[in-house]
Motif scaffolding. Structure first.
Motif, mmCIF file in Angstrom:
data_model
loop_
_atom_site.group_PDB
_atom_site.id
_atom_site.type_symbol
_atom_site.label_atom_id
_atom_site.label_comp_id
_atom_site.label_asym_id
_atom_site.label_seq_id
_atom_site.Cartn_x
_atom_site.Cartn_y
_atom_site.Cartn_z
ATOM 1 N N GLN A 99 1.145 15.047 -1.847
ATOM 2 C CA GLN A 99 2.564 14.923 -1.523
ATOM 3 C C GLN A 99 3.436 14.574 -2.719
ATOM 4 O O GLN A 99 4.349 13.761 -2.590
ATOM 5 C CB GLN A 99 2.764 13.844 -0.458
ATOM 6 N N LYS A 152 8.008 9.372 3.454
ATOM 7 C CA LYS A 152 7.708 10.772 3.165
ATOM 8 C C LYS A 152 7.982 11.101 1.703
ATOM 9 O O LYS A 152 8.491 12.175 1.363
ATOM 10 C CB LYS A 152 8.511 11.700 4.069
ATOM 11 N N LYS A 153 7.733 10.123 0.885
ATOM 12 C CA LYS A 153 7.875 10.345 -0.557
ATOM 13 C C LYS A 153 6.722 9.629 -1.254
ATOM 14 O O LYS A 153 6.295 8.570 -0.825
ATOM 15 C CB LYS A 153 9.189 9.754 -1.073
ATOM 16 N N SER A 154 6.252 10.213 -2.323
ATOM 17 C CA SER A 154 5.141 9.582 -3.032
ATOM 18 C C SER A 154 5.614 8.904 -4.307
ATOM 19 O O SER A 154 4.885 8.164 -4.931
ATOM 20 C CB SER A 154 4.093 10.637 -3.394
ATOM 21 N N PHE A 155 6.837 9.174 -4.694
ATOM 22 C CA PHE A 155 7.329 8.692 -5.977
ATOM 23 C C PHE A 155 6.369 9.078 -7.087
ATOM 24 O O PHE A 155 6.071 8.299 -7.980
ATOM 25 C CB PHE A 155 7.561 7.182 -5.931
ATOM 26 N N ASN A 204 0.823 -1.193 0.000
ATOM 27 C CA ASN A 204 0.000 0.000 0.000
ATOM 28 C C ASN A 204 0.867 1.257 0.000
ATOM 29 O O ASN A 204 1.640 1.505 0.918
ATOM 30 C CB ASN A 204 -0.877 -0.033 1.253
ATOM 31 N N ALA A 205 0.697 2.035 -1.076
ATOM 32 C CA ALA A 205 1.546 3.215 -1.231
ATOM 33 C C ALA A 205 1.305 4.252 -0.136
ATOM 34 O O ALA A 205 2.186 5.051 0.160
ATOM 35 C CB ALA A 205 1.330 3.846 -2.600
ATOM 36 N N PHE A 206 0.133 4.234 0.454
ATOM 37 C CA PHE A 206 -0.141 5.192 1.536
ATOM 38 C C PHE A 206 0.779 4.917 2.723
ATOM 39 O O PHE A 206 1.425 5.814 3.256
ATOM 40 C CB PHE A 206 -1.587 5.073 2.018
ATOM 41 N N ALA A 207 0.784 3.665 3.125
ATOM 42 C CA ALA A 207 1.586 3.291 4.282
ATOM 43 C C ALA A 207 3.060 3.578 4.004
ATOM 44 O O ALA A 207 3.777 4.116 4.841
ATOM 45 C CB ALA A 207 1.373 1.818 4.587
ATOM 46 N N ARG A 208 3.479 3.223 2.818
ATOM 47 C CA ARG A 208 4.873 3.478 2.462
ATOM 48 C C ARG A 208 5.180 4.965 2.458
ATOM 49 O O ARG A 208 6.209 5.398 2.957
ATOM 50 C CB ARG A 208 5.159 2.925 1.063
ATOM 51 N N GLY A 209 4.246 5.714 1.882
ATOM 52 C CA GLY A 209 4.466 7.151 1.777
ATOM 53 C C GLY A 209 4.587 7.790 3.138
ATOM 54 O O GLY A 209 5.390 8.689 3.363
ATOM 55 N N LEU A 210 3.813 7.274 4.056
ATOM 56 C CA LEU A 210 3.833 7.811 5.416
ATOM 57 C C LEU A 210 5.233 7.661 6.012
ATOM 58 O O LEU A 210 5.712 8.513 6.748
ATOM 59 C CB LEU A 210 2.809 7.035 6.247
#
Lengths: 334, 334
Positions: A116, A58-61, A49-55
Motif C-alpha cells: 500500500q 488507508k495510507k502507509s506514509f 503499530n503502523a498496520f493498525a493505523r494504515g488500516l
DNA sequence: ATGAAAGCGCTAACAA
DNA sequence: TTGTTAGCGCTTTCAT
C-alpha cells in the motif's frame, strides 16, 4: 510481545482513547493524564503499530522508488535527495533496484501495491505501456524522475537533455574542434538517448559541422560498453579530436580506451561527460561534464509525488531543472 | 477505492473466507469456486492489504537496512545482494541511508519499529551502545554486515580484515618494497580501522620492516580526505615506494595526489586498494586491490537475519567470508 | 475531558 | 467444502 495501546492505557490507568488522543491531539487531554500517558509510552518504549493505523488512514506514509541500476552512482544521488525530502515530508522510502529487468520491475509494483505505498517515483527509464497499465491498474499515483513520457501525461522532473547536449557539443566546437564524435545511449532502451542525440545534431548543424553527424556509436549504460564503443568510433574515424559522451561513465570508458591506445586526453582528444557524478572529480583527468542537479532531482520528485498525493494534482506537470557545464581537465582547445 | 476481499467475494459469489482460502490454501477449495474467485481477483486487480495481514500475522515481511553512505559504491553492492536474497525469501526491503548521523540513524530505527519491520541489517558501522540499546528496546532482531561487535554478542557477516590487510601488505613486501606507508580509517569511527591496521603491523613485523609502522595517516571514508592524507604521508616520508590503502576510494585519492605531484604509479610508487569496487577497473591505472565478496556479504546478511527470524537463532554467530587479492596495474616490483 | 464501541481488511477457529 | 464470527491495534464517532 510488543506493547500495544492497551498496555499503555493500563499502565497509565486511562482508557485507550485517551492514549490515542495524547498521540494525535495532545491539547484535548488534561495535563495530569497526559503526562501519565507519556511516561507509560516512554517506559514501555511504545510505538503505535503502523498496520493498525494504515488500516484506518488507508495510507502507509511510504513511497516507493524504482531505479534501474543501483550500482550507477547517478542513482545514489537521487536516492539521497529523495530520502531527505521524505524525512521532511514524513514518509518512509522503499527503494527497489530493477536491474533493468521487466519482470522484476512488474513484481516490485505488485509488492508496492500490496504494501500500500502511497505513491511511486519511477526513475530514469522508459515507461513501457505494460508498466503504465499496471501502475494505473493498481491506482497508485506516480511521477517520473529523469524521465518523461510522450504517450502518457505523467508528472515528471528532469533536465532539458536536448539543450544540455547542445551545450556540451557547442562547448567543444567553440574550443576549435572540427572532428567531433559521440558515444550515446541506445535509443530503444533509454529515455534520454534521443534528445541528447538531437542536441548533438543541432549544435553540429548550427556551426556547419554536419559531416560529423554519423560519428556516433551507442553503448549500453556501462563503462565496458563505452570502452568498446570508443574502440569502434576511433577505428572508424581516427580523425576525431573531441568526443561527447552522454554519461560520465561513458567518458571514463572512452578515456580508458584512449589511454590504452596511447592517445592523450586532453592533449590529443578532448572528452566531455554528462551527469557530474562524484566520481568525475576523482578520475584522472578530472572530467569536463554537464552537471545535473541530481540530488535536487530526487528531492523534487518526492515533493512532487507528495503534492500529487495531497492536492490531487500537480502545479507544473513537466518540470525542468537547470543543468550546467563544468569545465575541468578532460577538455582543451584544439 | 481499492477492492477488498469483500468485493472479490461478492463478484465470485462466495464468502470472504473462501476468497481467503484460495489465497492461502487453494487446495482446500473446490475447483469451480476457486476459478471464479481467481477470475474475480484478476478482473478487480485485487491485492490483499498488507496492513490487515500484518495485523494478524504480526509480521511485515519487510527487512530494514541501515547504511552509512549510499554514495559509496561499496553499499550499492551489498544492497544488490541483499535485495536479491530478499526476493528469494519473500521480503521487501527498506533501505535507509544514515549519512553517518547518529540522530538520523536513531530516528530510522523508530521508523522501522513503527513500520514493524521483521528484522534489521546494520551495515559497516560501529554499533554504538545507544544503537544497541534502542534496537534491543524495540525488540527487533538484527544482524551486522561488514561489522561486528566486541561488546555485544550479535550475529554478523564480514571478512577477516586483519588477514586481508596482512595479505595486501605482504604482497607489497614480496614485491620488494621496503618503505611502505598506509592510509587507514580513523580508529574511533570505523569498525575495520583497527583490524586492518593490525594486519599492516603484523606483516611489517614478520618481515623485519617494523620501521614502517609509523608511516600511517588516517582519512575519513572519502576520496578528498585520502588525497589530503596522502599529501601528509608523502611530505613526511618521501622515501615511501608503496602504499596500502584500506579502501579503493583511498587508493584513488592517493594516486590522484601522486599524479598531481608527478609521481608515477606504479612506476615510482605502488598502491593497493581494498574492496574491489566496480570502479577499480575503471580507474587509470586499474587498481590492485583486496576483493571483498560484497554482493555475497549482502546476500548472506539477509539469509542470516531470516534464519534468526525463523529459527530464533543463528548457526554460526560470526561468519567470515573469503577475501582475495586481485593484482592489476597499480602495483609493480620494486 | 473521557470512555465505550464500531469498524478498517484480513485470517483462523468454529459450526454447519 | 463452506460460511459465520471474533479479533489483530488503532482511530473516531457518540455518549456521558
Amino acid at each position: 510481545m510488543k506493547p500495544t495501546i492497551r498496555d499503555v492505557a493500563k499502565m497509565a490507568e486511562v482508557s485507550i482513547s485517551t492514549v490515542s488522543r495524547v498521540m494525535n491531539a495532545p491539547e484535548t487531554v488534561i495535563e495530569s493524564k497526559r503526562s501519565r500517558v507519556m511516561d507509560a509510552i516512554q517506559t514501555l518504549q511504545y510505538q503505535p503499530n503502523a498496520f493498525a493505523r494504515g488500516l484506518i488512514y488507508k495510507k502507509s506514509f511510504t513511497l516507493g522508488l524504482l531505479i534501474p541500476d543501483i550500482e550507477n552512482l547517478y542513482f545514489a544521488g537521487v536516492i539521497r535527495g529523495m530520502q531527505d525530502a521524505c524525512i521532511k515530508l514524513g514518509y518512509s522510502l522503499m527503494i527497489c533496484n530493477t536491474d533493468r529487468d521487466k519482470e522484476r520491475l512488474l513484481s516490485y509494483i505488485d509488492a508496492f501495491h500490496e504494501k500500500q505505498v502511497d505513491g511511486i517515483v519511477f526513475a530514469s527509464d522508459v515507461l513501457y505501456p505494460e508498466y503504465y497499465e499496471k501502475l494505473v491498474g493498481c491506482r497508485i499515483p506516480f511521477v517520473l524522475v529523469s524521465s518523461h513520457s510522450d504517450e502518457y501525461d505523467i508528472p515528471c522532473v528532469e533536465i532539458d537533455d536536448e539543450v544540455a547536449a547542445y551545450d556540451a557539443v557547442k562547448f567543444l566546437i567553440e574550443l576549435g574542434h572540427k572532428q567531433i564524435g559521440m558515444i550515446g545511449f541506445n535509443h530503444d532502451n533509454s529515455i534520454s538517448g534521443p534528445p541528447r542525440y538531437d542536441g548533438f545534431v543541432r549544435a553540429l548543424n548550427e556551426f556547419g559541422l554536419e559531416h560529423n553527424v554519423e560519428k556516433i556509436k551507442f553503448a549500453n549504460h556501462r563503462f565496458e560498453h563505452a570502452y568498446q564503443a570508443a574502440h569502434e568510433l576511433f577505428t572508424e574515424y581516427p580523425e576525431i579530436t573531441a568526443v561527447f559522451c552522454v554519461a560520465d561513465e561513458f567518458a571514463m570508458g572512452t578515456i580508458s580506451y584512449l589511454k590504452d591506445r596511447n592517445i592523450h586526453v586532453p592533449g590529443q582528444v578532448s572528452v566531455v561527460g554528462f551527469d557530474n557524478l562524484r566520481m568525475s572529480t576523482m578520475f584522472i583527468p578530472k572530467l569536463t561534464t554537464i552537471a545535473q542537479p541530481i540530488y535536487d532531482l530526487g528531492y523534487r520528485a518526492a515533493e512532487k509525488i507528495h503534492e500529487l498525493l495531497t492536492t490531487g494534482s500537480v502545479e507544473v506537470k513537466r518540470e525542468k531543472m537547470e543543468h550546467k557545464l563544468i569545465v575541468r581537465e578532460s577538455s582543451r582547445e584544439k
